[in-house]
Design a protein around this motif. Structure first.
Motif, PDB file in Angstrom:
ATOM      1  N   ALA A  96      30.282 -31.619-104.987  1.00 28.85           N
ATOM      2  CA  ALA A  96      29.974 -32.062-106.358  1.00 28.85           C
ATOM      3  C   ALA A  96      29.036 -33.263-106.320  1.00 28.85           C
ATOM      4  N   THR A  97      29.243 -34.171-105.371  1.00 33.55           N
ATOM      5  CA  THR A  97      28.362 -35.340-105.258  1.00 33.55           C
ATOM      6  C   THR A  97      26.954 -34.910-104.857  1.00 33.55           C
ATOM      7  N   VAL A  98      26.851 -34.022-103.874  1.00 35.69           N
ATOM      8  CA  VAL A  98      25.533 -33.562-103.418  1.00 35.69           C
ATOM      9  C   VAL A  98      24.761 -32.901-104.567  1.00 35.69           C
ATOM     10  N   VAL A  99      25.452 -32.090-105.364  1.00 42.61           N
ATOM     11  CA  VAL A  99      24.747 -31.327-106.408  1.00 42.61           C
ATOM     12  C   VAL A  99      24.519 -32.153-107.679  1.00 42.61           C
ATOM     13  N   TYR A 100      25.526 -32.941-108.091  1.00 41.68           N
ATOM     14  CA  TYR A 100      25.428 -33.561-109.422  1.00 41.68           C
ATOM     15  C   TYR A 100      25.105 -35.056-109.418  1.00 41.68           C
ATOM     16  N   SER A 101      25.257 -35.746-108.282  1.00 35.98           N
ATOM     17  CA  SER A 101      25.087 -37.212-108.287  1.00 35.98           C
ATOM     18  C   SER A 101      24.129 -37.691-107.195  1.00 35.98           C
ATOM     19  N   SER A 102      23.119 -36.885-106.896  1.00 32.94           N
ATOM     20  CA  SER A 102      22.290 -37.231-105.733  1.00 32.94           C
ATOM     21  C   SER A 102      20.831 -37.460-106.093  1.00 32.94           C
ATOM     22  N   SER A 103      20.127 -38.084-105.177  1.00 34.09           N
ATOM     23  CA  SER A 103      18.667 -38.213-105.271  1.00 34.09           C
ATOM     24  C   SER A 103      18.145 -38.378-103.845  1.00 34.09           C
ATOM     25  N   LEU A 104      16.833 -38.502-103.681  1.00 36.27           N
ATOM     26  CA  LEU A 104      16.258 -38.547-102.340  1.00 36.27           C
ATOM     27  C   LEU A 104      16.828 -39.692-101.503  1.00 36.27           C
ATOM     28  N   GLU A 105      17.263 -40.774-102.150  1.00 41.29           N
ATOM     29  CA  GLU A 105      17.760 -41.922-101.380  1.00 41.29           C
ATOM     30  C   GLU A 105      19.030 -41.573-100.587  1.00 41.29           C
ATOM     31  N   ASN A 106      19.716 -40.488-100.980  1.00 46.24           N
ATOM     32  CA  ASN A 106      20.920 -40.097-100.254  1.00 46.24           C
ATOM     33  C   ASN A 106      20.638 -39.400 -98.923  1.00 46.24           C
ATOM     34  N   ILE A 107      19.424 -38.891 -98.761  1.00 40.44           N
ATOM     35  CA  ILE A 107      19.142 -38.149 -97.527  1.00 40.44           C
ATOM     36  C   ILE A 107      18.800 -39.169 -96.438  1.00 40.44           C
ATOM     37  N   ASP A 108      19.735 -39.320 -95.525  1.00 43.01           N
ATOM     38  CA  ASP A 108      19.579 -40.294 -94.443  1.00 43.01           C
ATOM     39  C   ASP A 108      18.744 -39.706 -93.305  1.00 43.01           C
ATOM     40  N   THR A 109      19.072 -38.455 -92.922  1.00 42.90           N
ATOM     41  CA  THR A 109      18.448 -37.839 -91.746  1.00 42.90           C
ATOM     42  C   THR A 109      18.294 -36.342 -91.959  1.00 42.90           C
ATOM     43  N   THR A 110      17.155 -35.817 -91.547  1.00 42.02           N
ATOM     44  CA  THR A 110      16.955 -34.365 -91.570  1.00 42.02           C
ATOM     45  C   THR A 110      16.571 -33.925 -90.157  1.00 42.02           C
ATOM     46  N   ILE A 111      17.356 -32.998 -89.627  1.00 42.80           N
ATOM     47  CA  ILE A 111      17.177 -32.542 -88.240  1.00 42.80           C
ATOM     48  C   ILE A 111      16.756 -31.078 -88.268  1.00 42.80           C
ATOM     49  N   VAL A 112      15.636 -30.773 -87.608  1.00 37.22           N
ATOM     50  CA  VAL A 112      15.159 -29.390 -87.556  1.00 37.22           C
ATOM     51  C   VAL A 112      15.138 -28.926 -86.109  1.00 37.22           C
ATOM     52  N   ASN A 113      15.839 -27.828 -85.846  1.00 31.72           N
ATOM     53  CA  ASN A 113      15.869 -27.263 -84.494  1.00 31.72           C
ATOM     54  C   ASN A 113      16.297 -28.304 -83.453  1.00 31.72           C
ATOM     55  N   GLY A 114      17.254 -29.145 -83.841  1.00 29.32           N
ATOM     56  CA  GLY A 114      17.789 -30.142 -82.912  1.00 29.32           C
ATOM     57  C   GLY A 114      16.949 -31.392 -82.763  1.00 29.32           C
ATOM     58  N   THR A 115      15.842 -31.486 -83.501  1.00 30.66           N
ATOM     59  CA  THR A 115      14.966 -32.656 -83.416  1.00 30.66           C
ATOM     60  C   THR A 115      14.983 -33.407 -84.746  1.00 30.66           C
ATOM     61  N   VAL A 116      15.108 -34.725 -84.678  1.00 31.11           N
ATOM     62  CA  VAL A 116      15.097 -35.523 -85.902  1.00 31.11           C
ATOM     63  C   VAL A 116      13.673 -35.520 -86.467  1.00 31.11           C
ATOM     64  N   ALA A 117      13.514 -34.941 -87.663  1.00 40.80           N
ATOM     65  CA  ALA A 117      12.175 -34.880 -88.290  1.00 40.80           C
ATOM     66  C   ALA A 117      12.006 -36.010 -89.302  1.00 40.80           C
ATOM     67  N   TYR A 118      13.128 -36.479 -89.851  1.00 34.81           N
ATOM     68  CA  TYR A 118      13.092 -37.567 -90.840  1.00 34.81           C
ATOM     69  C   TYR A 118      14.368 -38.394 -90.687  1.00 34.81           C
ATOM     70  N   ARG A 119      14.213 -39.715 -90.676  1.00 32.61           N
ATOM     71  CA  ARG A 119      15.402 -40.564 -90.588  1.00 32.61           C
ATOM     72  C   ARG A 119      15.118 -41.920 -91.203  1.00 32.61           C
TER      73      ARG A 119
END
Ligand SMILES: [Zn+2]
Length: 451
Positions: free
Chosen positions: A405-428
Protein backbone atom coordinates in the motif's frame (compact mmCIF):
# COMPACT_ATOMS: atom_id res chain seq x y z
CA UNK A 1 30.72 -30.35 0.50
CA UNK A 2 30.65 -27.15 2.54
CA UNK A 3 30.98 -27.38 6.30
CA UNK A 4 27.86 -26.11 8.05
CA UNK A 5 29.57 -22.90 9.19
CA UNK A 6 31.61 -22.20 6.05
CA UNK A 7 31.18 -18.75 4.59
CA UNK A 8 29.27 -18.65 1.32
CA UNK A 9 30.59 -16.25 -1.32
CA UNK A 10 28.60 -13.91 -3.51
CA UNK A 11 29.19 -11.01 -5.89
CA UNK A 12 26.58 -8.92 -4.11
CA UNK A 13 24.64 -9.23 -0.85
CA UNK A 14 21.54 -7.22 0.03
CA UNK A 15 21.04 -7.56 3.77
CA UNK A 16 18.17 -6.83 6.12
CA UNK A 17 15.33 -5.71 3.79
CA UNK A 18 11.73 -6.82 3.99
CA UNK A 19 11.53 -8.75 0.73
CA UNK A 20 8.21 -8.79 -1.09
CA UNK A 21 8.99 -11.61 -3.50
CA UNK A 22 5.77 -11.45 -5.62
CA UNK A 23 6.13 -15.23 -6.03
CA UNK A 24 3.08 -17.46 -6.57
CA UNK A 25 2.55 -17.79 -2.81
CA UNK A 26 2.93 -14.03 -2.21
CA UNK A 27 5.81 -14.71 0.17
CA UNK A 28 7.23 -11.83 2.20
CA UNK A 29 10.47 -12.34 4.15
CA UNK A 30 11.49 -9.91 6.91
CA UNK A 31 15.15 -9.25 7.70
CA UNK A 32 16.16 -11.12 4.57
CA UNK A 33 19.48 -11.79 2.88
CA UNK A 34 19.61 -11.81 -0.92
CA UNK A 35 22.81 -13.24 -2.40
CA UNK A 36 23.67 -12.60 -6.05
CA UNK A 37 26.14 -14.54 -8.21
CA UNK A 38 26.77 -13.88 -11.92
CA UNK A 39 23.68 -11.67 -12.16
CA UNK A 40 21.30 -14.22 -10.64
CA UNK A 41 19.79 -14.69 -7.20
CA UNK A 42 21.56 -17.61 -5.53
CA UNK A 43 20.45 -17.08 -1.93
CA UNK A 44 17.20 -15.88 -0.39
CA UNK A 45 16.70 -16.49 3.29
CA UNK A 46 15.92 -14.87 6.61
CA UNK A 47 19.15 -13.55 8.14
CA UNK A 48 20.67 -16.11 10.50
CA UNK A 49 22.99 -14.89 13.26
CA UNK A 50 25.11 -18.03 12.93
CA UNK A 51 25.59 -17.78 9.15
CA UNK A 52 28.53 -16.05 7.55
CA UNK A 53 28.49 -14.63 4.06
CA UNK A 54 31.29 -13.14 1.96
CA UNK A 55 30.64 -10.75 -0.88
CA UNK A 56 32.45 -8.25 -3.09
CA UNK A 57 29.73 -5.71 -2.39
CA UNK A 58 27.29 -5.53 0.52
CA UNK A 59 24.23 -3.27 0.64
CA UNK A 60 22.79 -2.61 4.08
CA UNK A 61 19.05 -2.53 3.34
CA UNK A 62 17.71 -2.59 6.87
CA UNK A 63 14.46 -0.60 7.10
CA UNK A 64 13.86 -0.91 3.36
CA UNK A 65 11.50 -2.95 1.21
CA UNK A 66 12.97 -5.01 -1.64
CA UNK A 67 10.75 -5.66 -4.64
CA UNK A 68 11.31 -7.21 -8.06
CA UNK A 69 12.38 -4.45 -10.50
CA UNK A 70 9.47 -2.95 -12.42
CA UNK A 71 8.96 -3.73 -16.12
CA UNK A 72 7.80 -0.77 -18.19
CA UNK A 73 6.25 -2.41 -21.25
CA UNK A 74 5.60 0.69 -23.35
CA UNK A 75 7.33 4.00 -23.95
CA UNK A 76 8.72 6.15 -26.76
CA UNK A 77 12.09 7.56 -25.66
CA UNK A 78 12.21 10.54 -28.04
CA UNK A 79 9.02 11.92 -26.48
CA UNK A 80 10.88 12.63 -23.24
CA UNK A 81 11.99 15.92 -24.81
CA UNK A 82 8.31 16.90 -25.40
CA UNK A 83 6.85 16.91 -21.88
CA UNK A 84 3.88 19.30 -21.87
CA UNK A 85 3.86 20.07 -25.61
CA UNK A 86 0.37 19.79 -27.11
CA UNK A 87 -1.15 19.63 -23.64
CA UNK A 88 -4.91 19.26 -23.24
CA UNK A 89 -5.67 17.93 -26.73
CA UNK A 90 -7.13 14.55 -27.79
CA UNK A 91 -4.94 11.89 -29.45
CA UNK A 92 -4.94 12.95 -33.11
CA UNK A 93 -4.72 16.69 -32.32
CA UNK A 94 -1.93 16.04 -29.84
CA UNK A 95 -0.04 13.85 -32.32
CA UNK A 96 -0.25 16.44 -35.08
CA UNK A 97 0.70 19.41 -32.91
CA UNK A 98 3.52 17.97 -30.84
CA UNK A 99 4.80 14.46 -31.49
CA UNK A 100 4.81 14.27 -35.30
CA UNK A 101 6.43 17.67 -36.08
CA UNK A 102 9.27 16.89 -33.65
CA UNK A 103 9.52 13.19 -34.49
CA UNK A 104 10.29 13.81 -38.16
CA UNK A 105 13.13 16.21 -37.29
CA UNK A 106 14.69 14.47 -34.27
CA UNK A 107 18.49 14.50 -34.50
CA UNK A 108 20.93 11.86 -33.30
CA UNK A 109 21.95 14.05 -30.37
CA UNK A 110 18.32 14.63 -29.36
CA UNK A 111 17.55 10.92 -29.64
CA UNK A 112 20.56 10.13 -27.46
CA UNK A 113 19.63 12.69 -24.80
CA UNK A 114 15.98 11.61 -24.81
CA UNK A 115 16.93 7.94 -24.36
CA UNK A 116 19.32 8.79 -21.51
CA UNK A 117 16.63 10.92 -19.84
CA UNK A 118 13.98 8.20 -20.25
CA UNK A 119 16.15 5.37 -18.96
CA UNK A 120 17.64 7.36 -16.06
CA UNK A 121 14.20 8.53 -14.94
CA UNK A 122 12.96 4.94 -15.30
CA UNK A 123 15.81 3.56 -13.17
CA UNK A 124 15.10 6.24 -10.59
CA UNK A 125 11.48 5.02 -10.38
CA UNK A 126 12.56 1.40 -9.77
CA UNK A 127 12.23 0.21 -13.35
CA UNK A 128 14.75 -2.45 -14.41
CA UNK A 129 13.36 -3.35 -17.84
CA UNK A 130 12.21 -0.75 -20.37
CA UNK A 131 10.44 -1.47 -23.64
CA UNK A 132 11.08 1.16 -26.30
CA UNK A 133 8.34 1.26 -28.96
CA UNK A 134 10.34 2.80 -31.78
CA UNK A 135 8.64 4.30 -34.85
CA UNK A 136 10.63 7.35 -36.05
CA UNK A 137 12.02 5.35 -38.95
CA UNK A 138 13.04 8.11 -41.36
CA UNK A 139 16.69 7.52 -40.43
CA UNK A 140 17.68 3.92 -39.55
CA UNK A 141 20.62 5.13 -37.46
CA UNK A 142 18.24 6.73 -34.94
CA UNK A 143 17.42 3.22 -33.71
CA UNK A 144 21.13 2.48 -33.23
CA UNK A 145 21.60 5.74 -31.31
CA UNK A 146 18.63 4.87 -29.11
CA UNK A 147 19.93 1.36 -28.38
CA UNK A 148 23.43 2.63 -27.53
CA UNK A 149 22.03 5.18 -25.07
CA UNK A 150 19.72 2.64 -23.42
CA UNK A 151 22.57 0.15 -23.06
CA UNK A 152 24.82 2.81 -21.59
CA UNK A 153 22.47 3.33 -18.62
CA UNK A 154 22.59 -0.37 -17.71
CA UNK A 155 18.82 -0.87 -17.92
CA UNK A 156 17.50 -4.11 -19.40
CA UNK A 157 15.72 -3.17 -22.59
CA UNK A 158 13.59 -4.22 -25.50
CA UNK A 159 13.75 -2.29 -28.76
CA UNK A 160 10.39 -2.71 -30.51
CA UNK A 161 11.13 -1.58 -34.06
CA UNK A 162 7.67 -0.89 -35.47
CA UNK A 163 6.55 0.48 -38.86
CA UNK A 164 3.87 2.33 -40.83
CA UNK A 165 3.11 1.27 -44.42
CA UNK A 166 0.27 3.76 -45.02
CA UNK A 167 -1.62 6.42 -43.05
CA UNK A 168 -1.36 9.63 -45.11
CA UNK A 169 -5.05 10.37 -44.57
CA UNK A 170 -4.41 10.42 -40.81
CA UNK A 171 -1.38 12.69 -41.27
CA UNK A 172 1.25 10.00 -40.79
CA UNK A 173 4.39 11.78 -42.02
CA UNK A 174 5.50 10.55 -45.46
CA UNK A 175 9.04 9.99 -44.22
CA UNK A 176 7.85 7.32 -41.77
CA UNK A 177 6.01 5.30 -44.39
CA UNK A 178 7.94 2.32 -45.80
CA UNK A 179 7.20 -1.11 -47.28
CA UNK A 180 6.80 -3.82 -44.65
CA UNK A 181 9.75 -5.68 -46.21
CA UNK A 182 12.05 -2.72 -45.48
CA UNK A 183 10.84 -2.64 -41.88
CA UNK A 184 11.38 -6.36 -41.35
CA UNK A 185 14.87 -6.16 -42.87
CA UNK A 186 15.64 -3.49 -40.27
CA UNK A 187 14.23 -5.68 -37.46
CA UNK A 188 16.51 -8.45 -38.71
CA UNK A 189 19.55 -6.12 -38.83
CA UNK A 190 18.92 -4.69 -35.37
CA UNK A 191 18.32 -8.15 -33.94
CA UNK A 192 21.53 -9.49 -35.47
CA UNK A 193 23.50 -6.50 -34.20
CA UNK A 194 22.12 -6.08 -30.68
CA UNK A 195 19.79 -8.88 -29.50
CA UNK A 196 21.61 -10.98 -26.88
CA UNK A 197 18.40 -12.64 -25.65
CA UNK A 198 18.94 -11.17 -22.20
CA UNK A 199 19.94 -7.54 -21.62
CA UNK A 200 18.63 -6.39 -24.98
CA UNK A 201 15.96 -7.92 -27.21
CA UNK A 202 14.58 -6.71 -30.52
CA UNK A 203 10.90 -7.06 -31.43
CA UNK A 204 8.80 -6.10 -34.46
CA UNK A 205 5.27 -4.77 -34.98
CA UNK A 206 2.95 -2.36 -36.74
CA UNK A 207 2.63 1.07 -35.11
CA UNK A 208 -1.11 1.84 -35.26
CA UNK A 209 -4.12 0.45 -37.12
CA UNK A 210 -4.62 3.56 -39.25
CA UNK A 211 -1.09 3.30 -40.62
CA UNK A 212 -0.94 -0.44 -41.36
CA UNK A 213 -2.21 -2.44 -44.32
CA UNK A 214 -3.62 -5.94 -44.00
CA UNK A 215 -0.59 -7.17 -45.90
CA UNK A 216 1.58 -5.39 -43.32
CA UNK A 217 0.03 -7.46 -40.53
CA UNK A 218 0.31 -10.69 -42.52
CA UNK A 219 3.97 -10.21 -43.43
CA UNK A 220 4.86 -9.18 -39.87
CA UNK A 221 3.19 -12.26 -38.45
CA UNK A 222 4.84 -14.54 -40.98
CA UNK A 223 8.28 -13.11 -40.17
CA UNK A 224 7.81 -13.14 -36.38
CA UNK A 225 6.54 -16.72 -36.23
CA UNK A 226 9.35 -17.97 -38.47
CA UNK A 227 12.10 -16.01 -36.68
CA UNK A 228 10.80 -16.49 -33.10
CA UNK A 229 10.44 -12.72 -32.68
CA UNK A 230 7.77 -11.19 -30.44
CA UNK A 231 5.62 -8.28 -31.65
CA UNK A 232 3.54 -5.38 -30.39
CA UNK A 233 1.22 -2.59 -31.58
CA UNK A 234 -1.03 0.18 -30.30
CA UNK A 235 -4.56 -1.25 -30.28
CA UNK A 236 -8.02 0.18 -29.60
CA UNK A 237 -6.66 3.25 -27.86
CA UNK A 238 -9.42 5.41 -29.40
CA UNK A 239 -12.43 4.75 -31.72
CA UNK A 240 -10.31 5.72 -34.77
CA UNK A 241 -8.72 2.27 -34.59
CA UNK A 242 -11.97 0.56 -35.55
CA UNK A 243 -13.27 3.32 -37.88
CA UNK A 244 -10.39 3.08 -40.24
CA UNK A 245 -10.35 -0.70 -40.23
CA UNK A 246 -14.09 -0.85 -40.96
CA UNK A 247 -13.70 1.51 -43.92
CA UNK A 248 -10.81 -0.43 -45.42
CA UNK A 249 -11.62 -4.02 -44.54
CA UNK A 250 -15.25 -4.06 -43.37
CA UNK A 251 -14.46 -5.44 -39.90
CA UNK A 252 -13.27 -4.18 -36.52
CA UNK A 253 -9.54 -4.41 -35.95
CA UNK A 254 -9.65 -7.25 -33.40
CA UNK A 255 -11.79 -9.36 -35.73
CA UNK A 256 -9.38 -8.68 -38.59
CA UNK A 257 -6.34 -9.60 -36.49
CA UNK A 258 -7.97 -12.77 -35.24
CA UNK A 259 -8.85 -13.85 -38.78
CA UNK A 260 -5.22 -13.71 -39.84
CA UNK A 261 -3.96 -15.43 -36.68
CA UNK A 262 -2.27 -12.33 -35.24
CA UNK A 263 -3.66 -12.86 -31.71
CA UNK A 264 -1.06 -15.11 -30.10
CA UNK A 265 0.92 -15.29 -26.84
CA UNK A 266 3.79 -13.51 -28.63
CA UNK A 267 1.64 -10.41 -29.13
CA UNK A 268 1.70 -7.45 -26.72
CA UNK A 269 -1.32 -5.22 -27.41
CA UNK A 270 -0.94 -1.68 -26.08
CA UNK A 271 -3.86 0.26 -24.52
CA UNK A 272 -6.93 -1.87 -25.38
CA UNK A 273 -9.24 0.81 -23.96
CA UNK A 274 -12.08 -0.11 -26.33
CA UNK A 275 -12.15 -3.91 -25.97
CA UNK A 276 -15.71 -5.28 -25.69
CA UNK A 277 -16.67 -8.31 -23.59
CA UNK A 278 -16.18 -10.76 -26.42
CA UNK A 279 -12.73 -9.32 -27.22
CA UNK A 280 -11.71 -9.55 -23.56
CA UNK A 281 -12.53 -13.28 -23.61
CA UNK A 282 -10.76 -13.70 -26.94
CA UNK A 283 -7.56 -12.07 -25.66
CA UNK A 284 -7.55 -14.35 -22.61
CA UNK A 285 -8.14 -17.40 -24.79
CA UNK A 286 -5.40 -16.51 -27.29
CA UNK A 287 -2.86 -15.62 -24.58
CA UNK A 288 -2.41 -12.01 -25.77
CA UNK A 289 -0.72 -9.71 -23.20
CA UNK A 290 -2.16 -6.23 -22.65
CA UNK A 291 0.06 -3.24 -21.83
CA UNK A 292 -2.04 -0.91 -19.68
CA UNK A 293 -0.93 2.74 -19.77
CA UNK A 294 -3.22 4.56 -17.33
CA UNK A 295 -1.58 8.00 -17.35
CA UNK A 296 -1.75 8.44 -21.10
CA UNK A 297 -5.31 7.11 -21.32
CA UNK A 298 -6.37 9.75 -18.78
CA UNK A 299 -4.22 12.57 -20.20
CA UNK A 300 -5.52 12.18 -23.77
CA UNK A 301 -9.07 11.50 -22.59
CA UNK A 302 -8.98 8.10 -24.32
CA UNK A 303 -10.92 6.30 -21.58
CA UNK A 304 -10.48 3.50 -19.11
CA UNK A 305 -9.38 0.04 -20.24
CA UNK A 306 -11.39 -2.95 -18.92
CA UNK A 307 -8.49 -4.21 -16.81
CA UNK A 308 -10.49 -5.93 -14.04
CA UNK A 309 -12.46 -7.80 -16.72
CA UNK A 310 -9.25 -8.85 -18.49
CA UNK A 311 -7.77 -10.11 -15.21
CA UNK A 312 -10.99 -11.93 -14.32
CA UNK A 313 -10.93 -13.61 -17.74
CA UNK A 314 -7.36 -14.78 -17.08
CA UNK A 315 -5.57 -12.47 -19.55
CA UNK A 316 -2.05 -11.28 -18.79
CA UNK A 317 -1.92 -7.54 -18.06
CA UNK A 318 1.26 -5.50 -17.63
CA UNK A 319 1.97 -1.80 -17.14
CA UNK A 320 3.54 0.95 -19.19
CA UNK A 321 4.05 4.68 -18.92
CA UNK A 322 3.77 5.40 -22.66
CA UNK A 323 5.89 8.25 -24.03
CA UNK A 324 6.52 11.21 -21.80
CA UNK A 325 4.70 13.50 -24.26
CA UNK A 326 1.43 11.99 -23.00
CA UNK A 327 2.23 11.03 -19.39
CA UNK A 328 4.26 13.40 -18.78
CA UNK A 329 6.97 11.35 -17.13
CA UNK A 330 8.50 7.85 -17.14
CA UNK A 331 7.58 7.01 -13.57
CA UNK A 332 6.40 3.46 -12.81
CA UNK A 333 5.35 4.37 -9.25
CA UNK A 334 2.96 6.90 -10.72
CA UNK A 335 1.69 4.34 -13.27
CA UNK A 336 0.86 1.87 -10.48
CA UNK A 337 -0.99 4.46 -8.39
CA UNK A 338 -3.08 5.63 -11.35
CA UNK A 339 -3.80 2.04 -12.45
CA UNK A 340 -5.31 1.30 -9.04
CA UNK A 341 -7.19 4.58 -8.54
CA UNK A 342 -8.75 4.86 -12.00
CA UNK A 343 -10.54 1.51 -11.71
CA UNK A 344 -11.78 2.15 -8.18
CA UNK A 345 -13.30 5.46 -9.31
CA UNK A 346 -14.65 4.26 -12.65
CA UNK A 347 -16.32 1.19 -11.18
CA UNK A 348 -17.26 2.87 -7.87
CA UNK A 349 -15.69 -0.10 -6.16
CA UNK A 350 -12.64 0.24 -3.89
CA UNK A 351 -11.93 -3.47 -4.28
CA UNK A 352 -11.82 -3.29 -8.10
CA UNK A 353 -8.01 -3.07 -8.13
CA UNK A 354 -5.69 -3.69 -5.19
CA UNK A 355 -2.14 -2.51 -4.53
CA UNK A 356 -1.00 -6.11 -4.96
CA UNK A 357 -2.83 -6.36 -8.31
CA UNK A 358 -0.97 -3.38 -9.76
CA UNK A 359 2.44 -4.38 -8.38
CA UNK A 360 1.82 -7.80 -9.91
CA UNK A 361 1.12 -6.16 -13.30
CA UNK A 362 4.33 -4.09 -13.00
CA UNK A 363 6.47 -7.15 -12.20
CA UNK A 364 5.09 -10.63 -12.94
CA UNK A 365 2.77 -9.37 -15.70
CA UNK A 366 5.60 -7.51 -17.41
CA UNK A 367 7.91 -10.52 -17.26
CA UNK A 368 5.23 -12.75 -18.78
CA UNK A 369 4.50 -10.24 -21.56
CA UNK A 370 8.18 -10.49 -22.50
CA UNK A 371 8.07 -14.29 -22.42
CA UNK A 372 10.59 -14.19 -19.57
CA UNK A 373 8.53 -15.19 -16.55
CA UNK A 374 11.10 -17.91 -15.80
CA UNK A 375 13.86 -15.31 -15.31
CA UNK A 376 12.27 -12.00 -14.35
CA UNK A 377 9.34 -10.58 -12.37
CA UNK A 378 9.81 -12.15 -8.91
CA UNK A 379 12.53 -12.43 -6.28
CA UNK A 380 13.33 -16.14 -6.21
CA UNK A 381 16.49 -18.23 -6.29
CA UNK A 382 17.47 -18.86 -9.91
CA UNK A 383 15.96 -15.64 -11.24
CA UNK A 384 17.88 -12.65 -12.53
CA UNK A 385 18.77 -10.17 -9.80
CA UNK A 386 16.58 -7.27 -11.01
CA UNK A 387 15.74 -5.58 -7.72
CA UNK A 388 14.53 -2.29 -6.33
CA UNK A 389 15.15 -1.09 -2.78
CA UNK A 390 12.35 1.15 -1.54
CA UNK A 391 13.14 3.36 1.43
CA UNK A 392 9.93 4.35 3.25
CA UNK A 393 11.73 6.83 5.53
CA UNK A 394 10.30 10.00 3.98
CA UNK A 395 7.42 12.26 5.00
CA UNK A 396 5.00 11.06 2.32
CA UNK A 397 5.52 7.38 3.08
CA UNK A 398 5.65 7.38 6.88
CA UNK A 399 4.28 5.42 8.66
CA UNK A 400 4.33 2.22 6.62
CA UNK A 401 1.71 -0.26 7.82
CA UNK A 402 1.50 -2.27 4.63
CA UNK A 403 4.54 -2.26 2.27
CA UNK A 404 2.53 -2.69 -0.94
CA UNK A 405 0.00 0.00 0.00
CA UNK A 406 2.88 2.38 0.77
CA UNK A 407 4.66 1.60 -2.51
CA UNK A 408 1.50 2.17 -4.57
CA UNK A 409 -0.30 4.98 -2.73
CA UNK A 410 2.31 6.95 -0.73
CA UNK A 411 5.44 6.95 -2.86
CA UNK A 412 7.53 9.17 -5.11
CA UNK A 413 10.96 8.99 -6.73
CA UNK A 414 12.67 9.94 -3.45
CA UNK A 415 11.71 6.52 -2.06
CA UNK A 416 13.78 4.61 -4.60
CA UNK A 417 17.11 4.11 -2.87
CA UNK A 418 18.71 1.56 -5.21
CA UNK A 419 17.91 -0.10 -8.52
CA UNK A 420 19.83 -3.26 -9.39
CA UNK A 421 19.78 -4.72 -12.91
CA UNK A 422 21.18 -8.18 -13.59
CA UNK A 423 23.03 -8.11 -10.27
CA UNK A 424 24.68 -4.74 -10.96
CA UNK A 425 23.78 -1.53 -9.15
CA UNK A 426 22.56 0.83 -11.90
CA UNK A 427 21.25 3.57 -9.58
CA UNK A 428 21.91 4.26 -5.91
CA UNK A 429 21.17 7.27 -3.74
CA UNK A 430 20.99 9.81 -6.57
CA UNK A 431 23.99 8.47 -8.53
CA UNK A 432 23.91 6.52 -11.76
CA UNK A 433 26.46 3.80 -12.51
CA UNK A 434 26.63 4.89 -16.17
CA UNK A 435 28.73 7.84 -15.06
CA UNK A 436 26.31 10.51 -16.29
CA UNK A 437 25.30 12.79 -13.43
CA UNK A 438 21.69 13.90 -13.31
CA UNK A 439 22.62 17.62 -13.25
CA UNK A 440 24.96 17.12 -16.19
CA UNK A 441 22.24 15.49 -18.31
CA UNK A 442 19.77 18.27 -17.53
CA UNK A 443 22.34 20.85 -18.60
CA UNK A 444 22.97 18.98 -21.89
CA UNK A 445 19.22 18.90 -22.57
CA UNK A 446 18.74 22.58 -21.80
CA UNK A 447 21.66 23.44 -24.10
CA UNK A 448 20.30 21.25 -26.88
CA UNK A 449 16.78 22.69 -26.71
CA UNK A 450 18.10 26.26 -26.56
CA UNK A 451 20.19 25.74 -29.68
ZN1 LIG B 1 2.46 4.65 -27.32
Amino acid sequence: MLAANAAREFDLLVEGATVVTMDAQDTTIDDCVIGVTNGSITLLEKRRPDASYLANEVIDARGMVALPGFVNTHTHCFQSLLKGLGADLPLIGWLNSSVQPFGVRVTHRQQELAALLTCMEALKSGCTTLCEFFYTNQDPELADVCVEAMRRTGIRSVLMRTFQDLGQEYNTPDCYIEPVETALAEVERLGRTYDDGDMLSVWAGPDVTWATSKRGYEKTLEYCLAAGVRYTMHLKETPEDDDMCRRYYGTGIVELLDKIGFLTSKFLAVHCVGLDEHEVELFAERGVSVSHNPATNLYLGSGIAPIPALLAAGANVCLGTDGAASNNATDMLDAMRLAALMQKGALRDATAMSARDVVRMATVGGAKALGREGELGTIEVGKRADLVLFDPNHLKSTPMHDPLATVVYSSSLENIDTTIVNGTVAYRKGRFACGVEEAELLEWIRDELRA
